[in-house]
Write a protein that holds these residues in place. Sequence first.
Motif, PDB file in Angstrom:
ATOM      1  N   ALA A 112       0.807  -1.227   0.000  1.00 36.09           N
ATOM      2  CA  ALA A 112       0.000   0.000   0.000  1.00 36.09           C
ATOM      3  C   ALA A 112       0.839   1.275   0.000  1.00 36.09           C
ATOM      4  O   ALA A 112       0.334   2.339  -0.379  1.00 36.09           O
ATOM      5  CB  ALA A 112      -0.929   0.011   1.217  1.00 36.09           C
ATOM      6  N   ARG A 113       2.077   1.208   0.431  1.00 33.41           N
ATOM      7  CA  ARG A 113       2.879   2.423   0.532  1.00 33.41           C
ATOM      8  C   ARG A 113       3.047   3.098  -0.814  1.00 33.41           C
ATOM      9  O   ARG A 113       3.155   2.429  -1.838  1.00 33.41           O
ATOM     10  CB  ARG A 113       4.258   2.090   1.128  1.00 33.41           C
ATOM     11  N   PRO A 114       3.016   4.472  -0.833  1.00 33.44           N
ATOM     12  CA  PRO A 114       3.103   5.390   0.315  1.00 33.44           C
ATOM     13  C   PRO A 114       1.761   5.755   0.946  1.00 33.44           C
ATOM     14  O   PRO A 114       1.710   6.670   1.768  1.00 33.44           O
ATOM     15  CB  PRO A 114       3.756   6.620  -0.306  1.00 33.44           C
ATOM     16  N   MET A 115       0.668   5.106   0.567  1.00 32.15           N
ATOM     17  CA  MET A 115      -0.603   5.369   1.231  1.00 32.15           C
ATOM     18  C   MET A 115      -0.523   4.946   2.697  1.00 32.15           C
ATOM     19  O   MET A 115       0.260   4.070   3.057  1.00 32.15           O
ATOM     20  CB  MET A 115      -1.744   4.596   0.558  1.00 32.15           C
ATOM     21  N   GLU A 116      -1.347   5.554   3.532  1.00 30.75           N
ATOM     22  CA  GLU A 116      -1.450   5.121   4.915  1.00 30.75           C
ATOM     23  C   GLU A 116      -2.369   3.902   5.008  1.00 30.75           C
ATOM     24  O   GLU A 116      -3.161   3.629   4.108  1.00 30.75           O
ATOM     25  CB  GLU A 116      -1.989   6.247   5.797  1.00 30.75           C
ATOM     26  N   VAL A 117      -2.243   3.183   6.115  1.00 36.88           N
ATOM     27  CA  VAL A 117      -3.040   1.974   6.329  1.00 36.88           C
ATOM     28  C   VAL A 117      -3.725   2.037   7.689  1.00 36.88           C
ATOM     29  O   VAL A 117      -3.081   2.299   8.711  1.00 36.88           O
ATOM     30  CB  VAL A 117      -2.174   0.707   6.262  1.00 36.88           C
ATOM     31  N   THR A 118      -5.029   1.803   7.683  1.00 30.00           N
ATOM     32  CA  THR A 118      -5.789   1.613   8.912  1.00 30.00           C
ATOM     33  C   THR A 118      -6.156   0.139   9.024  1.00 30.00           C
ATOM     34  O   THR A 118      -6.721  -0.432   8.094  1.00 30.00           O
ATOM     35  CB  THR A 118      -7.087   2.444   8.901  1.00 30.00           C
ATOM     36  N   PHE A 119      -5.802  -0.479  10.147  1.00 30.49           N
ATOM     37  CA  PHE A 119      -6.257  -1.847  10.429  1.00 30.49           C
ATOM     38  C   PHE A 119      -7.611  -1.727  11.116  1.00 30.49           C
ATOM     39  O   PHE A 119      -7.739  -1.094  12.161  1.00 30.49           O
ATOM     40  CB  PHE A 119      -5.260  -2.570  11.329  1.00 30.49           C
TER      41      PHE A 119
END
Length: 255
Positions: A112-119
């Motif tokens: 997913a980078r450079p997007m942020e990730v929410t678990f």
Amino acid sequence: MQLEICVDSVESAIAAQRGGAQRVELCSALSEAGLTPSIGLIRAVRKAVNIGLYVMIRPRGGDFLYSEEELEVMREDILQAAESDADGVVFGLLTRSGDIDLERTRKLVDLARPMEVTFHRAIDMARNADAALEDVIQSGADRLLTSGSAQSALLGAPRIERMVRKSRGRIDIMVCGGVRAESVQEIASNTGASQFHAAVRQEVGSLMAHRPESLHLGMSATDDYSRKVVLIDDVVKLRTALDALAGAELSRSGE
């Protein structure tokens, strides 16, 4: 005090932005707790709003134990979200025994980078909340969405407060579960959290004049001539409550 609004339409995303939200979580099928939206919807929302756009990556309803084929769908959806200028993606994976699927989660985070990730709230279904928190941190995710493994954030407040303390500086904790204007200050005070996620949708009627009364497209109890949308006023009320709390904390810190 950050506010994220769960939306499933362009109309709701615009209302979230106008009401003062910093982010939207874009989903389809909110009746199934949210599935991956279409590429067309992602791109339309991206054109309509300039606040954070986080895309749900969930290929089906049900549990969070995914096959290799479903994982490939998730990989492709992450790449499509990136190509559509999303700011982040939202996903969660568990093992059969109810632990965080750390290896595959870490690979999706890297993809997913450079997007942020929410678990997401898959953690609330994990068998050991403390171990799950550490695994999500180790996965490299930026944010964790939780109700404290309870039906609402107020009920789960003690666990959320512990998660906020244990995770400080390592991952952001975003609270969900009954977050409303009338409850958000109590939730914030009881948990120490500063990020909140809400699904504040209201039912609105259809403008259709022609309505076949003997036909239902879904179950017989389904109203085919109503839908749920986010209203600006509901977001404003939430934003106002958060701002008031932030102002009160600032005043106390300056005393």
